[in-house]
Motif scaffolding. Structure first.
Motif, PDB file in Angstrom:
ATOM      1  N   ARG A   1      42.281  35.619  50.344  1.00  0.00           N
ATOM      2  CA  ARG A   1      41.651  36.067  49.096  1.00  0.00           C
ATOM      3  C   ARG A   1      41.070  37.467  49.221  1.00  0.00           C
ATOM      4  O   ARG A   1      40.839  38.123  48.215  1.00  0.00           O
ATOM      5  CB  ARG A   1      40.590  35.078  48.616  1.00  0.00           C
TER       6      ARG A   1
ATOM      7  N   PRO B   1      42.620  36.756  43.841  1.00  0.00           N
ATOM      8  CA  PRO B   1      43.276  35.969  42.789  1.00  0.00           C
ATOM      9  C   PRO B   1      43.042  36.568  41.397  1.00  0.00           C
ATOM     10  O   PRO B   1      41.981  37.104  41.106  1.00  0.00           O
ATOM     11  CB  PRO B   1      42.608  34.599  42.909  1.00  0.00           C
ATOM     12  N   LYS B   2      44.046  36.448  40.542  1.00  0.00           N
ATOM     13  CA  LYS B   2      43.983  37.034  39.204  1.00  0.00           C
ATOM     14  C   LYS B   2      42.913  36.391  38.323  1.00  0.00           C
ATOM     15  O   LYS B   2      42.280  37.066  37.542  1.00  0.00           O
ATOM     16  CB  LYS B   2      45.342  36.929  38.523  1.00  0.00           C
ATOM     17  N   LYS B   3      42.720  35.105  38.445  1.00  0.00           N
ATOM     18  CA  LYS B   3      41.764  34.397  37.592  1.00  0.00           C
ATOM     19  C   LYS B   3      40.418  34.241  38.287  1.00  0.00           C
ATOM     20  O   LYS B   3      39.859  33.152  38.364  1.00  0.00           O
ATOM     21  CB  LYS B   3      42.308  33.036  37.194  1.00  0.00           C
ATOM     22  N   THR B   4      39.889  35.347  38.770  1.00  0.00           N
ATOM     23  CA  THR B   4      38.606  35.339  39.454  1.00  0.00           C
ATOM     24  C   THR B   4      37.517  35.752  38.476  1.00  0.00           C
ATOM     25  O   THR B   4      37.639  36.786  37.828  1.00  0.00           O
ATOM     26  CB  THR B   4      38.628  36.316  40.644  1.00  0.00           C
ATOM     27  N   PRO B   5      36.449  34.941  38.355  1.00  0.00           N
ATOM     28  CA  PRO B   5      35.343  35.325  37.474  1.00  0.00           C
ATOM     29  C   PRO B   5      34.745  36.664  37.905  1.00  0.00           C
ATOM     30  O   PRO B   5      34.803  37.036  39.075  1.00  0.00           O
ATOM     31  CB  PRO B   5      34.325  34.198  37.646  1.00  0.00           C
ATOM     32  N   SER B   6      34.146  37.376  36.969  1.00  0.00           N
ATOM     33  CA  SER B   6      33.660  38.736  37.243  1.00  0.00           C
ATOM     34  C   SER B   6      32.624  38.785  38.369  1.00  0.00           C
ATOM     35  O   SER B   6      32.646  39.704  39.176  1.00  0.00           O
ATOM     36  CB  SER B   6      33.097  39.372  35.971  1.00  0.00           C
TER      37      SER B   6
ATOM     38  N   LEU C   1      34.502  38.437  41.527  1.00  0.00           N
ATOM     39  CA  LEU C   1      35.325  39.626  41.713  1.00  0.00           C
ATOM     40  C   LEU C   1      34.514  40.756  42.340  1.00  0.00           C
ATOM     41  O   LEU C   1      34.978  41.428  43.268  1.00  0.00           O
ATOM     42  CB  LEU C   1      35.926  40.067  40.379  1.00  0.00           C
TER      43      LEU C   1
END
Length: 96
Positions: free
Chosen positions: A39, A44-49, A52
């Motif tokens: 990671r 990952p694309k769908k990572t919460p802000s 992130l």
């Protein structure tokens, strides 16, 4: 907490390592380390802000070359543990 401390390069990661090792064992820690490497290399694309931002901070602590070396070293250590050449706690401590 273990991966967060490790990603921030905090010495408290060793204390968390002891707790996680005592509760879950060495194979679980190896799995966690591989997850951390993956990671951090590819977020990952769908990572919460909020996550992130944390991952971006951690990524700055581990350049791609270093992550590649760590991944390789962890694989070698995993093989040595499973082959009986290195005791699992010692090998994992060296990786951490």
């Amino acid at each position: 907490p273990f991966l967060d401390l490790l990603g921030e390069k905090k010495s408290a990661a060793f204390g968390q390592f002891e707790k996680v090792y005592a509760e879950y064992g060495g194979q679980y820690i190896l799995t966690m380390l591989y997850y951390f490497y993956r990671r951090t290399i590819v977020i990952p694309k769908k990572t919460p802000s909020f996550a992130l931002q944390k991952l971006e901070r951690q990524k700055r602590n581990f350049p791609l070359q270093k992550l590649t070396e760590l991944y390789s070293y962890t694989l070698e250590t995993d093989f040595k543990i499973k082959s009986g050449f290195v005791e699992d706690k010692l090998g994992l401590t060296m990786v951490v």
